[in-house]
Design a protein around this motif. Structure first.
Motif, short mmCIF file in Angstrom:
data_model
loop_
_atom_site.label_atom_id
_atom_site.label_comp_id
_atom_site.label_asym_id
_atom_site.label_seq_id
_atom_site.Cartn_x
_atom_site.Cartn_y
_atom_site.Cartn_z
N TRP A 1 -8.94 -7.64 -2.20
CA TRP A 1 -8.89 -6.77 -2.10
C TRP A 1 -7.69 -5.70 -1.62
O TRP A 1 -7.93 -4.56 -1.44
CB TRP A 1 -9.45 -6.85 -0.63
N GLY B 1 -7.69 -1.42 -1.94
CA GLY B 1 -6.40 -1.26 -1.91
C GLY B 1 -5.74 -0.32 -2.29
O GLY B 1 -5.63 1.42 -1.82
N ALA C 1 -7.22 3.46 4.01
CA ALA C 1 -7.13 2.26 2.95
C ALA C 1 -7.29 0.78 3.81
O ALA C 1 -8.14 -0.24 3.71
CB ALA C 1 -6.19 1.73 1.84
N LEU C 2 -6.45 0.35 4.85
CA LEU C 2 -6.08 -0.71 5.46
C LEU C 2 -7.54 -1.11 5.89
O LEU C 2 -8.19 -2.69 5.99
CB LEU C 2 -5.22 -0.94 6.63
N LEU D 1 -7.57 2.50 -3.71
CA LEU D 1 -7.80 3.83 -3.10
C LEU D 1 -6.80 4.90 -2.35
O LEU D 1 -7.15 5.90 -2.60
CB LEU D 1 -8.23 2.80 -1.93
N LYS E 1 -10.94 0.34 5.53
CA LYS E 1 -11.67 -0.01 4.73
C LYS E 1 -12.07 -1.64 4.21
O LYS E 1 -12.70 -2.78 3.56
CB LYS E 1 -11.88 0.88 3.08
N ILE E 2 -10.81 -2.00 3.41
CA ILE E 2 -10.33 -3.14 3.08
C ILE E 2 -10.01 -4.62 3.79
O ILE E 2 -10.69 -5.73 3.87
CB ILE E 2 -9.24 -3.09 2.18
N ARG F 1 -1.70 -6.53 8.29
CA ARG F 1 -0.83 -5.21 7.42
C ARG F 1 0.40 -5.64 7.74
O ARG F 1 0.81 -5.25 7.23
CB ARG F 1 -1.07 -3.98 8.10
N LEU G 1 1.27 -1.28 0.02
CA LEU G 1 -0.20 0.13 0.47
C LEU G 1 0.99 1.47 -0.38
O LEU G 1 0.64 2.31 -1.05
CB LEU G 1 -0.72 -0.41 1.48
#
Length: 250
Positions: free
Chosen positions: A151, A155, A127-128, A158, A130-131, A137, A100
């Motif tokens: 996903w 991200g 983003a983390l 995003l 949301k997905i 992570r 990301l």
């Protein structure tokens, strides 16, 4: 017509004289989940390839005051148009967070990329969340389940602040639970973005599509709601098929 729509007019793509896409007119607006369906070879992916700079198209595709046709892929990304592919293109050896962060670096000035980063950018954290991968992570992307990789790709779009997202068969190979979660994710992120999904899973289309565009032989065959598409006789003949009682099936 929505003022922030991606407007496609008379788009054609030819390969050695063969017209893979022929005179397509379509618009993609924010706030609705727009699905592209059709038989294999209908021109769906080629259409998206033209709109994202991977193949040369003629006609017009305007978004945000810019003509996309003729732009290089990276300039189209910078204009706010992103895509995923049928096979997830993540860096398996890097963590979810690193994937990301690399994607988020797209909009950082080149001179800043050489300097060390301190902390996690807010856009990456958001983003983390949301997905649904916050707890993973620090895991290598290569250990993610198939759905989770898809996903992560979303991200990555995003954090690039893609306002238009083309998603190519996102739920292919997913479990029923993953498909349901993906539908919810697309609904969440699609409220202020333009989401266009190339899809063959008709159950997923029925459950989540606001607008459906059916392509056949490089042209738009029909467009409308799921109910309108299912009732369209031409669509039934060339794509959805008929049961013995005349009901559409997939």
């Amino acid at each position: 017509m929505h003022p922030d729509a991606l407007l496609v007019r008379d788009l054609s793509v030819s390969f050695d004289g063969f017209k893979a896409v022929s005179g397509v007119d379509v618009s993609f607006a924010p706030g609705e989940l727009h699905f592209l369906i059709g038989p294999n070879g209908a021109g769906k992916t080629t259409l998206v390839d033209a709109l994202t700079g991977l193949v040369k198209g003629t006609g017009s595709a305007s978004y945000g005051g810019k003509e996309l046709l003729g732009l290089r892929s990276h300039k189209i990304v910078r204009a706010g148009v992103g895509r995923t592919f049928q096979t997830a293109t993540v860096f398996d050896q890097l963590t979810v967070l690193q994937n990301l962060d690399i994607a988020a670096g797209l909009h950082r000035p080149a001179w800043r990329l050489a300097f060390a980063r301190h902390g996690v950018p807010a856009a990456v954290d958001e983003a983390l969340e949301k997905i649904g991968l916050s707890d993973l992570r620090h895991k290598p992307a290569g250990v993610l389940a198939h759905g989770q990789k898809q996903w992560l790709e979303i991200g990555m779009l995003l954090v690039q602040d893609a306002r238009v997202m083309f998603l190519d068969e996102t739920v292919a190979g997913m479990s029923a639970d993953e498909r349901a979660e993906t539908g919810e994710l697309l609904r969440r992120i699609g409220r202020e973005r333009t989401i266009v999904v190339i899809e063959h899973d008709m159950d997923f289309v029925r459950n989540h599509a606001d607008v459906v565009t059916v392509m056949h032989a490089g042209k738009v065959l029909a467009e409308g709601s799921v109910a309108e598409i299912q009732a369209n006789e031409a669509v039934q003949e060339v794509y959805l098929g008929r049961t013995a009682k005349g009901n559409v099936h997939a």
